[in-house]
Write a protein that holds these residues in place. Sequence first.
Motif, short mmCIF file in Angstrom:
data_model
loop_
_atom_site.label_atom_id
_atom_site.label_comp_id
_atom_site.label_asym_id
_atom_site.label_seq_id
_atom_site.Cartn_x
_atom_site.Cartn_y
_atom_site.Cartn_z
N GLU A 397 0.85 -1.19 0.00
CA GLU A 397 0.00 0.00 0.00
C GLU A 397 0.89 1.25 0.00
N LYS A 398 0.43 2.27 -0.71
CA LYS A 398 1.18 3.52 -0.76
C LYS A 398 1.02 4.30 0.55
N THR A 399 2.03 5.09 0.83
CA THR A 399 1.97 5.93 2.03
C THR A 399 0.81 6.92 1.96
N THR A 400 0.59 7.48 0.79
CA THR A 400 -0.49 8.46 0.62
C THR A 400 -1.83 7.85 0.92
N ASP A 401 -2.06 6.63 0.43
CA ASP A 401 -3.35 5.98 0.67
C ASP A 401 -3.55 5.66 2.14
N LEU A 402 -2.48 5.25 2.82
CA LEU A 402 -2.59 4.95 4.25
C LEU A 402 -2.91 6.20 5.04
N LEU A 403 -2.21 7.29 4.73
CA LEU A 403 -2.45 8.54 5.45
C LEU A 403 -3.87 9.05 5.22
N MET A 404 -4.36 8.90 4.01
CA MET A 404 -5.73 9.32 3.71
C MET A 404 -6.74 8.48 4.48
N ALA A 405 -6.50 7.18 4.56
CA ALA A 405 -7.40 6.30 5.30
C ALA A 405 -7.38 6.62 6.79
N GLU A 406 -6.17 6.90 7.28
CA GLU A 406 -6.04 7.26 8.69
C GLU A 406 -6.76 8.56 9.01
N ALA A 407 -6.59 9.56 8.16
CA ALA A 407 -7.26 10.85 8.36
C ALA A 407 -8.77 10.71 8.25
N LEU A 408 -9.22 9.89 7.31
CA LEU A 408 -10.66 9.70 7.12
C LEU A 408 -11.29 9.03 8.33
N TYR A 409 -10.60 8.06 8.93
CA TYR A 409 -11.16 7.36 10.10
C TYR A 409 -11.29 8.31 11.28
N ALA A 410 -10.25 9.11 11.53
CA ALA A 410 -10.32 10.07 12.63
C ALA A 410 -11.43 11.09 12.37
N GLU A 411 -11.53 11.53 11.12
CA GLU A 411 -12.55 12.51 10.76
C GLU A 411 -13.95 11.95 10.98
N ARG A 412 -14.17 10.70 10.60
CA ARG A 412 -15.50 10.10 10.75
C ARG A 412 -15.82 9.74 12.19
N GLN A 413 -14.79 9.42 12.95
CA GLN A 413 -15.02 9.25 14.38
C GLN A 413 -15.52 10.54 15.02
N LEU A 414 -14.81 11.63 14.74
CA LEU A 414 -15.21 12.92 15.28
C LEU A 414 -16.59 13.33 14.75
N ALA A 415 -16.86 13.02 13.48
CA ALA A 415 -18.16 13.35 12.91
C ALA A 415 -19.27 12.57 13.59
N TYR A 416 -19.00 11.32 13.92
CA TYR A 416 -20.02 10.51 14.60
C TYR A 416 -20.35 11.09 15.96
N TYR A 417 -19.33 11.39 16.75
CA TYR A 417 -19.59 11.92 18.09
C TYR A 417 -20.17 13.33 18.03
N GLN A 418 -19.82 14.09 17.00
CA GLN A 418 -20.46 15.38 16.80
C GLN A 418 -21.94 15.20 16.51
N THR A 419 -22.28 14.16 15.75
CA THR A 419 -23.69 13.86 15.47
C THR A 419 -24.42 13.41 16.73
N VAL A 420 -23.75 12.62 17.55
CA VAL A 420 -24.35 12.23 18.84
C VAL A 420 -24.63 13.46 19.68
N TYR A 421 -23.66 14.38 19.72
CA TYR A 421 -23.85 15.62 20.47
C TYR A 421 -25.04 16.41 19.93
N GLU A 422 -25.12 16.55 18.62
CA GLU A 422 -26.23 17.29 18.02
C GLU A 422 -27.56 16.59 18.28
N PHE A 423 -27.57 15.27 18.22
CA PHE A 423 -28.79 14.51 18.49
C PHE A 423 -29.25 14.74 19.93
#
Length: 436
Positions: A397-423
Amino acid sequence: MIKRKWILILLTVTTVGWLNAQTKTTIALDEVLTKVHESNASIKVSEQEAKMAKYDYNLSSSVFLPQISISHTGIATTNPLMAFGSKLNQEILTQADFVPSTLNDPDQIESFATRISVEQPLINVDGFYQRKAAKTTMEAKELQSQRTKDYLVFESEKAYSQLQLAYVAVEVLEKAFKSASANHDLTENSYDQGLLQKADLLEAKVRMTEVANQLQTAKSNVQNASDYLAFLMNEQGITTYEPAEKLTPTSLKTDTGSTLESRADVRAMDLVSKAYKSNMRADKMTFLPRLNAFARYELYDDEVFQADAKGYLFGASLSWDVFKGAQRFAKTGKSKAGYEKSKQEYQQYLSKSNMELQRALRTAQVAQSKLETSKLAMEQSGESLRIRTNRFKEGLEKTTDLLMAEALYAERQLAYYQTVYEFNQAQSLLTFLTKE
């Protein structure tokens, strides 16, 4: 010798290390609400305003309660009329006092009088309406005080949720930082072996720095939320609070059948309008006469605090201010305009409250639909990151793809808990807007 990458990490995270060094106080939501009810400054102010309105109502009881006063007066005079009257009150007149020379040029005489006066209102129609207005205002202030408490409960729940969200963000970003650091190490090793280009190494360093900056912001948000909670609880000093409960979705509120007219603030607005109406009627009643009774008991002597002579007086007074220029007409017109204004404000407030309730209902429905979607997105990105990490370790796997996947997971984790907060906030807002 410390490597250059660790110098970068230390420069980034040292600025937030003081947050971890502070003593954290674990606190539950029930404890927060209890302290807010007991110590919040806004609640205390509203309670004092309600007390002031109550005393205004007690003051209006003068419309039917008597006024009693006691006085003791001493005079010395050679005024012919006053001297003759003082002797007459003291019951010490003699035949010699009727001699013209004595009447016209009396010797100095001392007189001491003790008076007990009573004034009793009988019919004061305008005062009755003023008392009614004062009572209505008192009830409105009590309802406003209750609504202030309801709002502070809502605001405290919101602040507590913000604290929970801030801690979740710190937890997620700390894991992301560890992952970014590990990926940086792998990238650096591959670069040292000539397997990757320098651009890949720089991308890994940038990603690690970005996560460190996000972590710094998240820890700052923890202190900001703690400061606001301390303000609501009227706590002094700087304290870092830690929530005893985790951030999880609350149950969906479905009881929205209560009418807005029964809500404390709406009822208070209605009572304010009624108070204006009573004041308008009171101003109109000033055109009617007033009937008051009075009585006075008097004690006289030529020595202080003595009472050799006494007498009483009682009667009733019917007074009628037939015309006082344009004062009463202007005051009546102004009070009528105030009443009409209060009616319009009540209708406007009711309409606005209904609009806010409908908007909150729609927001709650949207938040509920987003909650499940964001949860699935978080789980999917987490699984994708796990697969890419394993493939990266194997060189597939390329470094770029790994970093993008890592950033996306952290982003979606934060987005989920932000949605819980809004709910949760949507549910809390519905409770606040429909609380009777």
